[in-house]
Scaffold this active site. Structure first.
Site, PDB file in Angstrom:
ATOM      1  N   LEU A 179       0.819  -1.210   0.000  1.00  0.00           N
ATOM      2  CA  LEU A 179       0.000   0.000   0.000  1.00  0.00           C
ATOM      3  C   LEU A 179       0.848   1.253   0.000  1.00  0.00           C
ATOM      4  CD1 LEU A 179      -2.741  -0.968   2.620  1.00  0.00           C
ATOM      5  CD2 LEU A 179      -3.032  -0.784   0.155  1.00  0.00           C
ATOM      6  N   GLY A 185       7.418   4.186   3.887  1.00  0.00           N
ATOM      7  CA  GLY A 185       7.907   5.439   4.440  1.00  0.00           C
ATOM      8  C   GLY A 185       9.146   5.213   5.270  1.00  0.00           C
ATOM      9  N   GLY A 186       9.458   6.190   6.097  1.00  0.00           N
ATOM     10  CA  GLY A 186      10.683   6.136   6.875  1.00  0.00           C
ATOM     11  C   GLY A 186      10.720   5.023   7.887  1.00  0.00           C
ATOM     12  N   PHE A 187       9.550   4.499   8.294  1.00  0.00           N
ATOM     13  CA  PHE A 187       9.522   3.500   9.340  1.00  0.00           C
ATOM     14  C   PHE A 187       9.179   2.098   8.843  1.00  0.00           C
ATOM     15  CE2 PHE A 187       8.276   7.391  11.837  1.00  0.00           C
ATOM     16  CZ  PHE A 187       9.535   7.583  12.351  1.00  0.00           C
ATOM     17  N   VAL A 190       3.840  -0.895   4.318  1.00  0.00           N
ATOM     18  CA  VAL A 190       2.471  -1.256   4.694  1.00  0.00           C
ATOM     19  C   VAL A 190       1.873  -2.138   3.602  1.00  0.00           C
ATOM     20  CG1 VAL A 190       0.237  -0.380   5.453  1.00  0.00           C
ATOM     21  CG2 VAL A 190       2.275   1.008   5.775  1.00  0.00           C
ATOM     22  N   LYS A 237       1.575  -3.267   8.968  1.00  0.00           N
ATOM     23  CA  LYS A 237       2.787  -2.437   8.925  1.00  0.00           C
ATOM     24  C   LYS A 237       3.966  -3.242   9.449  1.00  0.00           C
ATOM     25  CE  LYS A 237       5.232   1.430   8.902  1.00  0.00           C
ATOM     26  NZ  LYS A 237       5.501   2.232   7.714  1.00  0.00           N
ATOM     27  N   ASP A 281       2.347  14.063  15.634  1.00  0.00           N
ATOM     28  CA  ASP A 281       2.631  14.097  14.187  1.00  0.00           C
ATOM     29  C   ASP A 281       1.344  14.280  13.386  1.00  0.00           C
ATOM     30  OD1 ASP A 281       4.411  14.188  12.113  1.00  0.00           O
ATOM     31  OD2 ASP A 281       4.592  12.031  11.889  1.00  0.00           O
TER      32      ASP A 281
END
Length: 647
Positions: A328, A331-333, A336, A351, A447
């Site tokens: 999907l 990102g930085g972490f 997904v 995730k 955030d």
């Protein structure tokens, strides 16, 4: 057959089975059947390839076709290939087998060779930069092909190229046509029962006059290496005065039956035993691999979170093995993936987050479990987690419409109207009020931004990404921790104190209000300097008496002026540099619900200097080793700063 200067050579089709006998030049093709052997078969007389033609008669054009078969001694393990060759000599005494195909040796690949070959190569030789171990190549003076392609033929019925395996042992036909006028060499291949395809496999611009001498020999060369193959030419037609005569496939001889050697009997005895041993090894390895694939990390203390823990096996199957087509976003972490739980047929987002430290893991999982109890219609529901090796997997509700920023800033999604935008703003405000005041603990999101707001099937906004969230008890003070968040949404006091509060969440929400109303990101450095910072620009529009000028042009004025003005001014109020001047989320909800009136703010009470101070904090914040990132939705960070919670 005459081959003088006034007569073009034309060979009648040859329907004899040509078998090679060790390098003897003869019309019958001698093909190598032993390890590291070579063989040649050439037409007995040289043909005229005169480059000084008389009249309009071509001396260089030619056409040939032949049916061949390469039968490896061991299935799927061939020993090099064969080549159709045009050579000034039939003396190949200095040639070596293996990758040189019985034509050259390591010191004989020179421009003075005057050799043209079309190779059928079954071994990939790095020395000649072969493209693979099953290709057709055009060679000029060496075996480093000037043009090559994997062995395929074009099917006019299926309208696509179909692969052929040279060492399959099946007869195939090859056509080679050279047009002197066009200076083009065409090479075509197909199974033996298939007519000549209308598209060649190779079409190479080639000036044969630079290669050919006045008289040249035509024929075949072949070699084996450590592994042996039988090479057969079942029929051959050659013409230097037009198209080669078609071969009548029905007249071709059959391939001989391979003699069963003593080695074959030994193999028959050995193979069942070897197969049994291999089977046991494979079953054992499969069992170990299967266990490793689904292996999880589970400590005793996790038993209290049992209902919220998912098995890795179920998540692996739900996401079809975490295939790329289930992705999907990233990102930085982490990444997904979309999944469907087999037990409930429920769609979820999984995730995958990497973690490299066990420090604080118990507290971190406790915090995950705690957030899993959050219940609000405008929050993305965290359903549970799984731990496996160096990964933490988090399971969320699946949001079919993705993140809000895609609707605001890209052309991937349709434009949202003002009614939809205002409803999303109210929904996110309601979620923040729940986190700050209505749940059993205070939850700081830390955030808030458009990319962390997801839209459900009805385009309702849901706040997600609790990767930077912190919890503390009502009535207590939040503790100092590392500065985290996204530039453009960070309250200026964070750079001074390092202490996140509900007021710093309100600051980020103020930027989010302007983001949705204006259709712009908080910082856009490609704009003119006075428009780079969104907050400053909205304030400037208000100062000159045209605050509605800041609204998103894509709305085309289709909005309630009172609501637009409310959202823009409320965004400025929430983005004040002084925390005490910002409203709390309960007051924000009252303004958005129309239960309280936003008093007219005076321009002198909202000074540009105050906002400049906020913007100057960006550089200071960036100097912190923060968990900063413009990461994708569903994020949950598990780095050291999160695990230890900075405590």
């Amino acid at each position: 057959m005459k081959t003088n200067s006034s007569t073009m050579a034309s060979m009648e089709p040859t329907y004899i089975l040509m078998e090679l006998q060790k390098s003897t030049p003869m019309v019958c093709f001698s093909l190598p059947t032993f390890q590291k052997s070579l063989g040649h078969a050439f037409y007995r007389s040289p043909l005229s390839f005169s480059t000084s033609s008389s009249g309009s008669i071509s001396r260089l054009s030619f056409s040939t076709s032949f049916v061949f078969a390469i039968v490896p001694e061991s299935p799927n393990l061939g020993g090099h290939g064969l080549a159709f060759t045009i050579s000034p000599s039939m003396n190949f005494s200095q040639a070596v087998p293996s990758q040189y195909l019985g034509l050259f040796n390591s010191s004989k690949c020179l421009s003075a060779n005057h050799v043209l070959a079309v190779e059928l190569d079954t071994i990939s030789s790095p020395e000649f930069k072969d493209i693979d171990d099953n290709h057709v190549g055009v060679d000029v003076n060496s075996l480093k092909s000037v043009e090559s392609a994997p062995t395929t033929y074009f099917s006019s019925e299926e309208m696509k190229n179909i692969s052929l395996e040279l060492i399959s042992g099946n007869p195939m036909q090859l056509w080679i046509d050279y047009d002197e006028a066009q200076q083009t060499l065409n090479v075509t291949v197909a199974p033996v029962r298939i007519p000549k395809p209308n598209r060649p496999l190779l079409s190479k611009p080639l000036d044969l006059s630079r290669i050919a001498l006045e008289y040249m020999y035509v024929g075949f060369s072949s070699s084996t290496g450590t592994l042996a193959s039988d090479h057969y030419i079942l029929g051959w037609s050659f013409n230097k005065s037009g198209l080669a005569q078609n071969l009548e496939i029905s007249k071709l001889p059959s391939l001989p039956q391979r003699k069963r050697s003593q080695k074959s009997f030994e193999m028959i005895m050995i193979l069942p035993v070897a197969a049994a041993v291999i089977l046991v090894i494979v079953i054992g390895a499969a069992y170990i691999i299967r266990r490793k694939r689904y292996e999880e990390v589970c400590d005793e203390w996790e038993s209290e979170y049992g209902p919220q823990r998912f098995s890795y096996k179920n998540l692996y199957k739900a996401t079809k093995g975490f295939k790329e087509r289930q992705l999907l976003g990233a990102g930085g972490f982490g990444k997904v993936y979309r999944g469907t739980l087999a037990t409930s047929n429920e769609q979820v987002a999984v995730k995958k987050v990497s973690h490299d430290s066990k420090q604080g893991m118990k507290e971190f999982v406790a915090e995950i479990a705690c957030m899993g109890r959050l219940r609000h219609r405008n929050l993305v529901q965290l359903l549970g987690y799984c731990r496996r090796r160096g990964e933490l997997l988090l399971v969320y509700d699946y949001m079919p419409n993705g993140s809000l920023d895609k609707f605001l800033f890209s052309n991937e999604k349709p434009n949202l109207n003002w009614l939809q935008r205002f409803r999303i703003l109210r929904g996110v405000a309601s979620a923040l009020l729940y986190l700050h005041e209505e749940w059993e603990q205070v939850v700081l999101h830390r955030d808030v931004k458009a990319s962390n707001v997801l839209l459900d099937a009805d385009l309702n906004g849901r706040l997600g990404d609790f990767g930077l969230a912190r919890l503390y008890d009502h009535g207590s003070e939040p503790q100092t921790t590392r500065v985290v968040g996204t530039v453009g949404y960070l309250a200026p006091e964070l750079a001074r104190t390092g202490k996140a509060t509900t007021s710093s969440d309100v600051f980020a929400f103020g930027t989010f209000l302007l983001e949705v109303a204006c259709g712009r990101r908080p910082i856009e450095l490609h704009r003119v300097p006075e428009e780079e910072i969104l907050v400053d620009w909205v304030l400037e529009c208000w100062k000159r008496g045209g605050i509605h000028d800041a609204s998103d042009p894509k709305l085309e004025g289709n909005y309630l002026a009172e609501e637009m003005e409310l959202v823009l001014k409320l965004g400025l109020l929430c983005s004040q540099s002084m925390p005490a001047m910002r409203p709390n989320m309960r007051q924000v909800m009252q303004y958005l619900d129309g239960n309280a009136t936003l008093l007219d703010m005076q321009l002198d009470s909202v000074s540009i200097d105050a906002f400049t101070e906020s913007n100057e904090a960006f550089d200071l914040v960036m100097s912190f080793p923060s968990s900063f990132g413009n990461c994708s939705v569903y994020s949950l960070s598990s780095n050291r700063s999160n695990l230890s919670k900075g405590r």
